[in-house]
Scaffold this active site. Structure first.
Site, mmCIF file in Angstrom:
data_model
loop_
_atom_site.group_PDB
_atom_site.id
_atom_site.type_symbol
_atom_site.label_atom_id
_atom_site.label_comp_id
_atom_site.label_asym_id
_atom_site.label_seq_id
_atom_site.Cartn_x
_atom_site.Cartn_y
_atom_site.Cartn_z
ATOM 1 N N ASP A 221 0.824 -1.811 0.077
ATOM 2 C CA ASP A 221 0.221 -0.654 -0.366
ATOM 3 C C ASP A 221 1.241 1.539 0.255
ATOM 4 O O ASP A 221 2.331 1.389 0.404
ATOM 5 C CB ASP A 221 -1.016 0.091 1.518
ATOM 6 N N TRP A 222 0.563 2.658 -0.256
ATOM 7 C CA TRP A 222 1.779 3.094 -1.016
ATOM 8 C C TRP A 222 2.208 3.888 0.483
ATOM 9 O O TRP A 222 1.362 4.187 1.299
ATOM 10 C CB TRP A 222 0.796 4.549 -1.602
#
Length: 824
Positions: A221-222
């Site tokens: 995930d970012w």
């Protein structure tokens, strides 16, 4: 094409470069091996692309809870094909979807973005979604792996969950999409049992890639990847975004120092190249030029694959984006169809719906005029049209529609829907570039427009001309984080700094605080509006997000409710559209309660008192309390219905389409009744102490009756459940449409052990099917109960629990008229 030979042609520096984002949304091109730039995009209701703006509109489908409410794997697969079509149009290779986390608690802020409370239903629909998208040659990244079922402290929280619940509940949907051939997986922010997911070797390398045989790539995930050696060794393949981050030169150094084996990097590269091959971004460089590696759509467009696991067909010589096999899908029509199929009729006293012989409708509520069509956060897209309920009902032309606001529950002011301009400015205030906006909401997150020089950018400004229809005090707002200057007709009305609130950095951009001012305007007199914000690019990435909001003069809620009551009293039927707000259901925040925002409950009760023929349309992505339930004739749940909301609503209210939805999550009477509610960490931890008992399983164990059970939903006809027969683990059921019109029924199959362990749920959903029948027609459905339905997780692994089971068929978990015995 031999991927191993391509890996052998890369030095360590090139390999490592491939494993970190070149920017916010892409992996870099390596022309020397024929690799094009790989582009990713948020989903799951549409393909936003690289630009977080309205400059490149997207089809907006209904929310995942709405997709799940259809219980229709074929329809979900078709939605996936549409999303692949949209991705190809936008030059996107990989869609960051679907979201497979569960409805553990109705307070979860991204409840709307997840399918269901049931792991089996979630897995089957998630598999259909994955198959549909990937049939179009576009990769999927199911997320968020795993136990990311709430938003509070999501970056740091530790979820404590037992192995049995982890295997049988939370991992189950992810295991199913791996079986369906998913090409990607996203590692979540949270920790599980003390280890953050991007460093969780046991779950990523050992379980996902080892036991399950997953051959795709795992992307963080970012900003979730925060270490170098631990993440690489744990099975993470790609760290996003980039180019900065914990890998890059740090990972290269770790390999040279012997802290990370180069074979580990080779496997990461192998998985990325396999993905590129599948989506058509990898070609034999010896056969022809690899082509440009710019940010243009043509240079990065994926091509459809002839098989989900095989290489994609070669790109056209001109580098253009090819279309998928088969006819183009009409996105507008499909969005309307999915919406109607998802609408869930919870109550219909006296058969008020479908409306018949109605000449006038009082349409009430703020969401009637401004439809709430999607939840907030990374799921947001920008459609080129949104059909409101008011537009949809008035579009019929055969009924008089009288609209009243009633009350406005929104905490933040909505952006103006007037055409606007976004101006990108240098330090001297000179315009570097100008881009049109559909309204006064500006978002450029990750990438600046290609005609903006990031080295010169010093500010961004929204400009528009607004002509008020009403004289009096108008409210305006700036919603964002940082310094802002707002002007009306050249005069400064706000010049200050807005500080971020809360601890979630994503929420600061996705659901920012606002500051309001009031200006007295004259009806019909245009005014020039502007809002300026200093901006720049950091490491090549842009983070610009703010809104210029507006609200007309208001006489106040008392007067608005009184007006709505008067309009309702004079109409044949009253339709109240009640909604949640962007501050209630969004990424980055959890809900604090289940009550409808503002004074909507009071509005509904008073309208129902004035007109006994009142229909309440609940426009929400997750459960809300309904204290007025017994006072109204009908309740229709439309979820977040996507861009064609109003047309679909008109279709269903007037009987042109049947409400096809069935609840994918149990609906409580009161928040205090919900057996599993907590989403607030204590000491940095949320304990899933309920084990296997979430959703209807928890309600049954608690002996509590909700307002509406999992699987519930009414149609416009009636059904009889006639016969059930079992052969081995194959079950056949006959049902008859006993009504006067054609209809659809969702036949649900629940399984329970005859000699059940009291520590296990009373029953579990084991199969389902959607059937269609005309009046008086009998249809037969046959389902095969999966092996996993009879298995339990033990310390030794999966074990089939032999013995007798009761399989029950019916319309919901609480309505199961047919039963038979299955022996395994």
């Amino acid at each position: 094409m031999n991927i191993e030979s391509l890996i052998g042609r890369l030095d360590l520096s090139a390999k490592v470069r491939l494993l970190t984002g070149a920017d916010m949304w892409s992996l870099p091109a390596l022309p020397e091996i024929g690799l094009r730039r790989l582009v990713m995009s948020d989903g799951p209701i549409g393909v936003r692309g690289e630009q977080w703006s309205s400059s490149d509109p997207s089809i907006a489908l209904p929310s995942p809870t709405a997709l799940a409410a259809t219980w229709d794997v074929a329809l979900v697969r078709q939605a996936g094909r549409l999303l692949a079509q949209e991705a190809r149009r936008k030059g996107v290779h990989v869609l960051l979807a679907p979201t497979l986390n569960l409805h553990r608690s109705p307070l979860g802020g991204r409840h709307f973005e997840c399918f269901s409370e049931d792991p089996y239903l979630t897995g089957e629909l998630g598999a259909a979604y994955v198959e549909g998208v990937q049939e179009g040659g576009v990769g999927t990244v199911p997320k968020h792996f795993v136990a990311n079922d709430f938003e509070t402290d999501r970056f740091t929280v530790n979820v404590r969950v037992g192995e049995k619940a982890l295997r049988e509940v939370y991992l189950a949907p992810f295991e199913r999409v791996v079986q369906a051939g998913a090409w990607g997986m996203m590692a979540a922010y949270n920790s599980v049992n003390g280890t953050t997911m991007t460093e969780h070797r046991a779950l990523q390398r050992d379980l996902l890639k080892g036991e399950w045989g997953f051959d795709g790539f795992v992307v963080s995930d970012w900003t979730a990847a925060r270490s170098t050696v631990a993440t690489a060794e744990a099975g993470l393949d790609v760290a996003m975004p980039g180019p900065s981050g914990p890998w890059g030169e740090k990972l290269e150094a770790a390999v040279r120092e012997g802290l990370v084996a180069e074979e580990t990097v080779d496997d990461q590269v192998r998985r990325v190249l396999r993905l590129a091959q599948r989506v058509g971004a990898l070609e034999d460089p010896s056969s022809r030029s690899a082509g440009p590696s710019s940010h243009s759509k043509d240079s990065s467009g994926p091509v459809p694959s002839s098989a989900s696991s095989g290489p994609a067909a070669p790109s056209p010589a001109d580098g253009s984006v090819p279309s998928a096999d088969g006819p183009e899908i009409d996105g507008t029509a499909l969005a309307r169809q999915v919406a109607a199929r998802s609408f869930t009729l919870l109550r219909n006293e006296g058969g008020l719906l479908p409306l018949d012989g109605v000449r006038s409708v009082a349409l009430i509520g703020s969401a009637a005029g401004e439809a709430r069509v999607m939840g907030g956060g990374s799921a947001q897209v920008f459609p080129d049209r949104i059909v409101s309920p008011l537009e949809g009902l008035r579009g019929r032309g055969d009924v008089e529609v009288r609209h009243a606001l009633g009350t406005d529950p929104r905490v933040r002011l909505a952006p103006l829907a007037t055409p606007a301009r976004s101006l990108f400015l240098d330090a001297a205030g000179e315009i570097l570039a100008e881009h049109p906006l559909a309204g006064t909401e500006l978002r450029w997150i990750g990438s600046l427009p290609p005609d903006v020089d990031p080295g010169l950018l010093a500010g961004v400004e929204i400009r528009t001309v607004y002509t008020p229809e009403t004289s009096g005090p108008h409210e305006f707002s700036i919603a964002g984080v940082g310094a802002f200057t707002m002007r009306i007709d050249g005069g400064t009305v706000f010049d200050g700094t807005i500080a971020a609130e809360g601890g979630d950095p994503a929420a600061a951009f996705l659901s920012p605080p606002e500051r309001r001012i009031t200006a007295t305007l004259a009806a019909g007199t245009p005014v020039e509006l502007s809002a300026r914000h200093p901006a720049g690019a950091f490491g090549g990435m842009a983070f610009v997000a703010f809104t210029l909001g507006h609200a007309d003069p208001s006489p106040g809620d008392e007067a608005l409710i009184a007006e709505a009551v008067g309009v309702a009293a004079g109409a044949d039927v009253a339709v109240v559209v009640a909604s949640t707000t962007p501050e209630v259901e969004s990424e980055g925040i959890d809900r604090t309660g289940l009550a409808l925002p503002g004074r909507q409950d009071e509005l509904i009760a008073r309208v129902a008192g004035a007109n006994p023929r009142t229909v309440v349309v609940v426009n929400a992505g997750s459960p809300v309390e309904m204290p007025w339930l017994e006072q109204v004739s009908a309740v229709l749940l439309t979820w977040f219905p996507g861009q064609e909301a109003g047309g679909a609503l008109a279709d269903v209210l007037f009987g042109d389409a049947e409400p096809g939805g069935r609840l994918p999550t149990t609906w409580p009477v009161r928040q205090s009744d919900v057996p599993v509610l907590n989403v607030t960490p204590a000491g940095g931890e949320v304990a899933y102490d309920e084990g296997l008992f979430i959703g209807y399983r928890a309600w049954e164990r608690a002996g509590r009756a909700p307002a509406f059970w999992f699987g519930h939903g009414l149609g416009y006809t009636t059904w009889s459940y006639d016969t059930i027969a079992v052969t081995g683990t194959t079950v056949t059921v006959a049902v008859t449409n006993t009504g006067r019109r054609a209809g659809r029924e969702v036949v649900q199959f629940y399984l329970t052990a005859v000699n059940r362990d009291p520590d296990r749920p009373a029953r579990r959903l084991a199969a389902f099917d959607v059937v269609d029948a005309g009046p008086g027609q009998t249809v037969v459905t046959t389902v095969h109960l999966p092996e996993r339905a009879f298995q339990i997780w033990t310390e030794e692994g999966w074990r089939t629990a032999s013995g007798d089971y009761t399989v029950e068929a019916g319309r919901s978990v609480a309505d199961r008229p047919l039963a038979a015995t299955v022996t395994v």
